[in-house]
Design an enzyme around this catalytic site. Sequence first.
Site, PDB file in Angstrom:
ATOM      1  N   ASP A 139      24.844  -3.941   6.035  1.00  0.00           N
ATOM      2  CA  ASP A 139      25.434  -5.107   5.370  1.00  0.00           C
ATOM      3  C   ASP A 139      24.522  -5.479   4.200  1.00  0.00           C
ATOM      4  O   ASP A 139      23.339  -5.788   4.400  1.00  0.00           O
ATOM      5  CB  ASP A 139      25.493  -6.240   6.398  1.00  0.00           C
ATOM      6  CG  ASP A 139      26.029  -7.535   5.815  1.00  0.00           C
ATOM      7  OD1 ASP A 139      26.201  -7.646   4.578  1.00  0.00           O
ATOM      8  OD2 ASP A 139      26.257  -8.462   6.621  1.00  0.00           O
ATOM      9  N   ILE A 140      25.055  -5.456   3.004  1.00  0.00           N
ATOM     10  CA  ILE A 140      24.227  -5.668   1.808  1.00  0.00           C
ATOM     11  C   ILE A 140      23.643  -7.083   1.752  1.00  0.00           C
ATOM     12  O   ILE A 140      22.584  -7.294   1.167  1.00  0.00           O
ATOM     13  CB  ILE A 140      25.013  -5.312   0.528  1.00  0.00           C
ATOM     14  CG1 ILE A 140      24.052  -4.984  -0.617  1.00  0.00           C
ATOM     15  CG2 ILE A 140      26.002  -6.410   0.141  1.00  0.00           C
ATOM     16  CD1 ILE A 140      24.719  -4.285  -1.789  1.00  0.00           C
TER      17      ILE A 140
ATOM     18  N   SER B 299      34.263  -0.527  -6.087  1.00  0.00           N
ATOM     19  CA  SER B 299      35.667  -0.129  -6.350  1.00  0.00           C
ATOM     20  C   SER B 299      36.367   0.658  -5.247  1.00  0.00           C
ATOM     21  O   SER B 299      37.549   0.965  -5.381  1.00  0.00           O
ATOM     22  CB  SER B 299      35.810   0.685  -7.656  1.00  0.00           C
ATOM     23  OG  SER B 299      35.844  -0.171  -8.766  1.00  0.00           O
ATOM     24  N   THR B 300      35.666   1.007  -4.162  1.00  0.00           N
ATOM     25  CA  THR B 300      36.337   1.874  -3.171  1.00  0.00           C
ATOM     26  C   THR B 300      36.994   1.104  -2.019  1.00  0.00           C
ATOM     27  O   THR B 300      37.511   1.710  -1.089  1.00  0.00           O
ATOM     28  CB  THR B 300      35.364   2.911  -2.568  1.00  0.00           C
ATOM     29  OG1 THR B 300      34.355   2.228  -1.818  1.00  0.00           O
ATOM     30  CG2 THR B 300      34.729   3.764  -3.655  1.00  0.00           C
ATOM     31  N   GLY B 301      37.003  -0.228  -2.107  1.00  0.00           N
ATOM     32  CA  GLY B 301      37.695  -1.037  -1.108  1.00  0.00           C
ATOM     33  C   GLY B 301      39.027  -1.491  -1.672  1.00  0.00           C
ATOM     34  O   GLY B 301      39.936  -0.691  -1.899  1.00  0.00           O
TER      35      GLY B 301
ATOM     36  N   ASN C 274      35.181  -9.499  -9.179  1.00  0.00           N
ATOM     37  CA  ASN C 274      36.335  -9.331 -10.072  1.00  0.00           C
ATOM     38  C   ASN C 274      36.053 -10.150 -11.325  1.00  0.00           C
ATOM     39  O   ASN C 274      35.099 -10.935 -11.372  1.00  0.00           O
ATOM     40  CB  ASN C 274      37.641  -9.739  -9.385  1.00  0.00           C
ATOM     41  CG  ASN C 274      37.628 -11.179  -8.939  1.00  0.00           C
ATOM     42  OD1 ASN C 274      37.511 -12.089  -9.754  1.00  0.00           O
ATOM     43  ND2 ASN C 274      37.706 -11.401  -7.637  1.00  0.00           N
TER      44      ASN C 274
ATOM     45  N   GLY D 158      36.164  -8.801   0.831  1.00  0.00           N
ATOM     46  CA  GLY D 158      35.226  -7.678   0.879  1.00  0.00           C
ATOM     47  C   GLY D 158      33.781  -8.099   0.714  1.00  0.00           C
ATOM     48  O   GLY D 158      33.341  -9.143   1.218  1.00  0.00           O
ATOM     49  N   VAL D 159      33.048  -7.282  -0.026  1.00  0.00           N
ATOM     50  CA  VAL D 159      31.620  -7.537  -0.186  1.00  0.00           C
ATOM     51  C   VAL D 159      31.380  -8.808  -1.016  1.00  0.00           C
ATOM     52  O   VAL D 159      30.421  -9.551  -0.787  1.00  0.00           O
ATOM     53  CB  VAL D 159      30.928  -6.274  -0.776  1.00  0.00           C
ATOM     54  CG1 VAL D 159      31.287  -6.013  -2.202  1.00  0.00           C
ATOM     55  CG2 VAL D 159      29.425  -6.351  -0.593  1.00  0.00           C
ATOM     56  N   ASP D 160      32.276  -9.084  -1.945  1.00  0.00           N
ATOM     57  CA  ASP D 160      32.204 -10.300  -2.774  1.00  0.00           C
ATOM     58  C   ASP D 160      32.239 -11.552  -1.885  1.00  0.00           C
ATOM     59  O   ASP D 160      31.379 -12.454  -1.997  1.00  0.00           O
ATOM     60  CB  ASP D 160      33.399 -10.271  -3.744  1.00  0.00           C
ATOM     61  CG  ASP D 160      33.294 -11.270  -4.882  1.00  0.00           C
ATOM     62  OD1 ASP D 160      32.239 -11.911  -5.021  1.00  0.00           O
ATOM     63  OD2 ASP D 160      34.284 -11.395  -5.634  1.00  0.00           O
TER      64      ASP D 160
HETATM   65  N1  APR Z   1      27.962  -4.917   2.743  1.00  0.00           N
HETATM   66  C1  APR Z   1      28.146  -3.709   2.184  1.00  0.00           C
HETATM   67  N2  APR Z   1      29.357  -3.212   1.889  1.00  0.00           N
HETATM   68  C2  APR Z   1      30.437  -3.973   2.184  1.00  0.00           C
HETATM   69  C3  APR Z   1      30.336  -5.258   2.759  1.00  0.00           C
HETATM   70  C4  APR Z   1      29.024  -5.732   3.066  1.00  0.00           C
HETATM   71  N3  APR Z   1      28.805  -6.925   3.603  1.00  0.00           N
HETATM   72  N4  APR Z   1      31.600  -5.753   2.921  1.00  0.00           N
HETATM   73  C5  APR Z   1      32.455  -4.812   2.463  1.00  0.00           C
HETATM   74  N5  APR Z   1      31.761  -3.739   2.025  1.00  0.00           N
HETATM   75  C6  APR Z   1      32.237  -2.477   1.461  1.00  0.00           C
HETATM   76  C7  APR Z   1      33.663  -2.060   1.696  1.00  0.00           C
HETATM   77  O1  APR Z   1      33.782  -1.478   2.996  1.00  0.00           O
HETATM   78  C8  APR Z   1      33.839  -1.009   0.611  1.00  0.00           C
HETATM   79  O2  APR Z   1      33.278   0.234   1.012  1.00  0.00           O
HETATM   80  O3  APR Z   1      32.176  -2.577   0.035  1.00  0.00           O
HETATM   81  C9  APR Z   1      32.983  -1.556  -0.532  1.00  0.00           C
HETATM   82  C10 APR Z   1      33.763  -2.142  -1.710  1.00  0.00           C
HETATM   83  O4  APR Z   1      34.924  -2.801  -1.257  1.00  0.00           O
HETATM   84  P1  APR Z   1      35.425  -4.215  -1.839  1.00  0.00           P
HETATM   85  O5  APR Z   1      34.498  -5.281  -1.387  1.00  0.00           O
HETATM   86  O6  APR Z   1      36.846  -4.333  -1.514  1.00  0.00           O
HETATM   87  O7  APR Z   1      35.188  -4.053  -3.450  1.00  0.00           O
HETATM   88  P2  APR Z   1      36.124  -3.361  -4.582  1.00  0.00           P
HETATM   89  O8  APR Z   1      36.892  -2.206  -4.083  1.00  0.00           O
HETATM   90  O9  APR Z   1      35.201  -3.154  -5.754  1.00  0.00           O
HETATM   91  O10 APR Z   1      37.177  -4.472  -4.929  1.00  0.00           O
HETATM   92  C11 APR Z   1      36.794  -5.631  -5.641  1.00  0.00           C
HETATM   93  O11 APR Z   1      37.669  -7.063  -3.984  1.00  0.00           O
HETATM   94  O12 APR Z   1      37.456  -9.057  -2.867  1.00  0.00           O
HETATM   95  C12 APR Z   1      37.478  -8.466  -3.948  1.00  0.00           C
HETATM   96  O13 APR Z   1      36.669 -10.172  -5.423  1.00  0.00           O
HETATM   97  C13 APR Z   1      36.654  -8.790  -5.155  1.00  0.00           C
HETATM   98  O14 APR Z   1      38.675  -8.675  -6.367  1.00  0.00           O
HETATM   99  C14 APR Z   1      37.470  -8.002  -6.119  1.00  0.00           C
HETATM  100  C15 APR Z   1      37.777  -6.724  -5.344  1.00  0.00           C
END
Ligand code: APR
Length: 179
Positions: free
Chosen positions: A17-18, A130-132, A31, A39-41
């Site tokens: 977990d980052i 970008s991979t989520g 975003n 997600g991570v945001d």
């Molecule tokens: N720590 C590390 N990695 C994480 C965590 C965490 N706590 N939570 C999620 N992830 C991983 C996801 O499993 C995925 O592999 O981060 C990666 C990126 O996924 P997203 O968070 O969905 O990011 P992204 O694909 O760049 O999409 C960005 O998602 O919620 C939004 O505001 C954000 O609109 C933007 C979009």
Amino acid sequence: MKEVKVGQARIVFIKGDITKQTTDAIVNAANSSLMGGGGVDGAIHRAGGPQILSECKEIVRKQGRLPTGQAVITSGGKLPAKFVIHTVGPIYGKNADCRKLSVELRSCYIESLRLAAERKVTSISFPSISTGAYRYPLIAAAAIAVAAVKDFLQGESSIKEVYFVLFNDQTYNSYVNAA
Ligand code: APR
């Protein structure tokens, strides 16, 4: 955990977990609105508290929405990391211009590292940008991410450790294979 050396620096791959990372900086896959999300945001804003959002609002007030491939820096709020670098990855779609998206994704890593180096950061953690929610194909994204970091580390900078903090086995394995 797996690591590779690049010049004087190293790249470390871990599953985790980052928000828990103790590197000087962590990178947020944000975003363009910089107003938080899922997600991570979402995880970073929840763990870091309101200070991060208030700095993001100030940045948007001054310079407007953050374009894809660019990065900005805030404090880490309540996080162990001193800084959060917010970058906006490309959104992958059906009729995607793959070349353009790959340039934008590479730019997320390079611009984040450049900002970190400006602040004399020595260690930084990246998620898989970008991979989520943004659906960039994982294997391609991992190759771009690892190549960008390696290229950056070939040059002189304060950065000695780059962590990829990957949330699940599939993501972790893709990045380790790319390295
Ligand atoms: N720590 C590390 N990695 C994480 C965590 C965490 N706590 N939570 C999620 N992830 C991983 C996801 O499993 C995925 O592999 O981060 C990666 C990126 O996924 P997203 O968070 O969905 O990011 P992204 O694909 O760049 O999409 C960005 O998602 O919620 C939004 O505001 C954000 O609109 C933007 C979009």
